[in-house]
Design a protein around this motif. Sequence first.
Motif, short mmCIF file in Angstrom:
data_model
loop_
_atom_site.label_atom_id
_atom_site.label_comp_id
_atom_site.label_asym_id
_atom_site.label_seq_id
_atom_site.Cartn_x
_atom_site.Cartn_y
_atom_site.Cartn_z
N ALA A 148 0.87 -1.19 0.00
CA ALA A 148 0.00 0.00 0.00
C ALA A 148 0.90 1.23 0.00
N GLU A 149 0.48 2.26 -0.73
CA GLU A 149 1.34 3.44 -0.92
C GLU A 149 1.79 4.07 0.38
N GLU A 150 3.09 4.21 0.50
CA GLU A 150 3.68 4.90 1.65
C GLU A 150 4.89 5.66 1.15
N TYR A 151 4.90 6.97 1.31
CA TYR A 151 6.06 7.77 0.92
C TYR A 151 6.41 8.66 2.11
N VAL A 152 7.59 8.47 2.65
CA VAL A 152 7.92 9.07 3.93
C VAL A 152 7.93 10.61 3.86
N ASP A 153 8.76 11.19 3.02
CA ASP A 153 8.83 12.67 2.98
C ASP A 153 7.52 13.27 2.46
N PRO A 154 7.02 12.81 1.31
CA PRO A 154 5.80 13.44 0.78
C PRO A 154 4.58 13.33 1.70
N MET A 155 4.53 12.28 2.52
CA MET A 155 3.35 12.11 3.39
C MET A 155 3.57 12.68 4.78
N GLY A 156 4.72 13.30 4.99
CA GLY A 156 4.99 13.90 6.30
C GLY A 156 5.14 12.87 7.42
N ILE A 157 5.61 11.68 7.06
CA ILE A 157 5.79 10.62 8.08
C ILE A 157 7.14 10.85 8.77
N ASP A 158 7.14 10.77 10.09
CA ASP A 158 8.42 10.91 10.81
C ASP A 158 9.06 9.57 11.12
N VAL A 159 8.26 8.61 11.55
CA VAL A 159 8.81 7.26 11.64
C VAL A 159 7.78 6.30 11.03
N LEU A 160 8.25 5.56 10.03
CA LEU A 160 7.43 4.50 9.44
C LEU A 160 8.04 3.19 9.91
N ILE A 161 7.19 2.31 10.42
CA ILE A 161 7.74 1.05 10.92
C ILE A 161 7.15 -0.13 10.14
N SER A 162 7.96 -1.16 9.99
CA SER A 162 7.49 -2.33 9.26
C SER A 162 8.31 -3.56 9.64
N CYS A 163 8.12 -4.62 8.89
CA CYS A 163 8.89 -5.84 9.14
C CYS A 163 8.87 -6.69 7.88
N SER A 164 9.59 -7.80 7.94
CA SER A 164 9.87 -8.53 6.69
C SER A 164 8.76 -9.45 6.19
N GLN A 165 7.88 -9.90 7.12
CA GLN A 165 7.06 -11.09 6.77
C GLN A 165 5.71 -10.80 6.13
N LYS A 166 5.47 -9.57 5.73
CA LYS A 166 4.13 -9.30 5.17
C LYS A 166 4.27 -8.98 3.68
N ALA A 167 4.09 -7.72 3.28
CA ALA A 167 4.09 -7.47 1.83
C ALA A 167 5.49 -7.51 1.21
N PHE A 168 6.53 -7.59 2.04
CA PHE A 168 7.87 -7.81 1.47
C PHE A 168 8.04 -9.27 1.03
N GLY A 169 7.23 -10.14 1.58
CA GLY A 169 7.27 -11.55 1.18
C GLY A 169 8.53 -12.28 1.62
N VAL A 170 9.10 -11.82 2.73
CA VAL A 170 10.29 -12.46 3.30
C VAL A 170 9.82 -13.19 4.57
N ALA A 171 10.59 -14.15 5.06
CA ALA A 171 10.20 -14.83 6.31
C ALA A 171 10.26 -13.82 7.47
N PRO A 172 9.62 -14.14 8.60
CA PRO A 172 9.72 -13.25 9.76
C PRO A 172 11.18 -13.15 10.23
N GLY A 173 11.54 -12.02 10.81
CA GLY A 173 12.89 -11.90 11.37
C GLY A 173 13.51 -10.52 11.30
N LEU A 174 12.94 -9.62 10.46
CA LEU A 174 13.54 -8.29 10.35
C LEU A 174 12.57 -7.21 10.79
N ALA A 175 13.10 -6.27 11.58
CA ALA A 175 12.37 -5.02 11.85
C ALA A 175 12.92 -3.99 10.87
#
Length: 387
Positions: A173-200
């Motif tokens: 889903a669209e997320e652009y840090v500077d254009p959307m005024g986001i200061d901290v965006l957080i995520s992890c590996s196991q969802k839309a990145f399609g990697v196994a769990p394990g990364l913050a």
Amino acid sequence: MLKPHRLVMIPGPTPVVRSIQDQMGRETIAFGDPDFIEDFKSVVRDLKELWQCSGQAFVLAGSGTLAMEMAIANISKAGDKALVCSNGFFGDRYAEICRRRGLKVDVLSAEWGSSVTPEDVKNKLSESKYDIVTVTHVETSTGVMAPIDEIGKIVQEHGALFVVDGVAASGGAEEYVDPMGIDVLISCSQKAFGVAPGLAILWASKKALEKRRSLGTILDSYMDFEKWLPVMEDPSKYWGTHPINMIWALKESLRIIKEEGIEERYARHARQAVMVDEAIASMGFSILADKDFRAPTLSVYLYPKEANVDDAKFRALVAEEGAYIASCLGDYAGKGFRIGHMGNIDKHILISAVAAIERAAMRVGIKLEPGKALGILQSCFVEESSN
Ligand SMILES: Cc1ncc(COP(=O)(O)O)c(C=O)c1O
């Protein structure tokens, strides 16, 4: 009987494609190896470029919850005021994390299935001064996507730091840090990145990094931006041991994202979500999320009331038929199921997952027209290919 391959259709972890699995299965090398250092640099560079972040991206061993804590640890001190916008289970989790860290927390809640709106945030911010505002981009308990772009503008005007939980959104889903005024965006590996769990995974704006600097020494060390900054700029430096094979896996995920094109990836997720919703609704299930706020990455479906479906039995049958789906949370536990349709999910996976759900629905006695849901999907895919 030969057991079918069981697709991972829960809202994370998501299916991990062969080329990403291969990276995880490689022989591990030293974290100071120049080849690995170059690989890590390219991961950080791609994350910053693709998410349009002029601040810093961080990747470390952990999960989404670690990233949630890390965001708050680096931009606040006890006594600061936080407004937590909660659309469900994971919004409430953010309120708890903030409270545990000694913040004064107000929670702006939406009914499950709906979202906190920009107007709600504007009104709340006019009543009181806040240091931090958090929003869950896609709420995994309800399948709702919050309008972060509009909320971000309001938060920026107010002068608070804007934290977005992108765990169930980033890469789908669209997320652009500077254009959307986001200061901290957080995520992890196991969802839309399609990697196994394990990364913050985190992105911090320049404003967030300045805020961290202004706090001096903080209690946390593993989560400290200041400790990781030199490492992210030059991965030959050490703070905690790099999850080497997972970084390679993320590198491959980013290669796939760039090959598809990030804009097209967002558009594909939006298209697929509509298709899956239409197909599953045709079997008599209803969609929990309001039409205006439906997420492109996952959906929550409720059982037809008259069918008296035994939830545990239904999900066990879907698993037997070849797809693993998730239970509902909160008040909706037992009343429906959740599925992910994010990451590197192609038509084969979607067709097979919907087919498994259809077979299980027939086995529990839900009255449906066999093949109708699949017909809808097929037609959507054909139409998509001819456009
Ligand atoms: C929206 C959201 N935020 C945070 C989390 C927590 O992530 P993790 O389970 O990786 O700690 C999840 C997990 O599903 C989530 O969906």
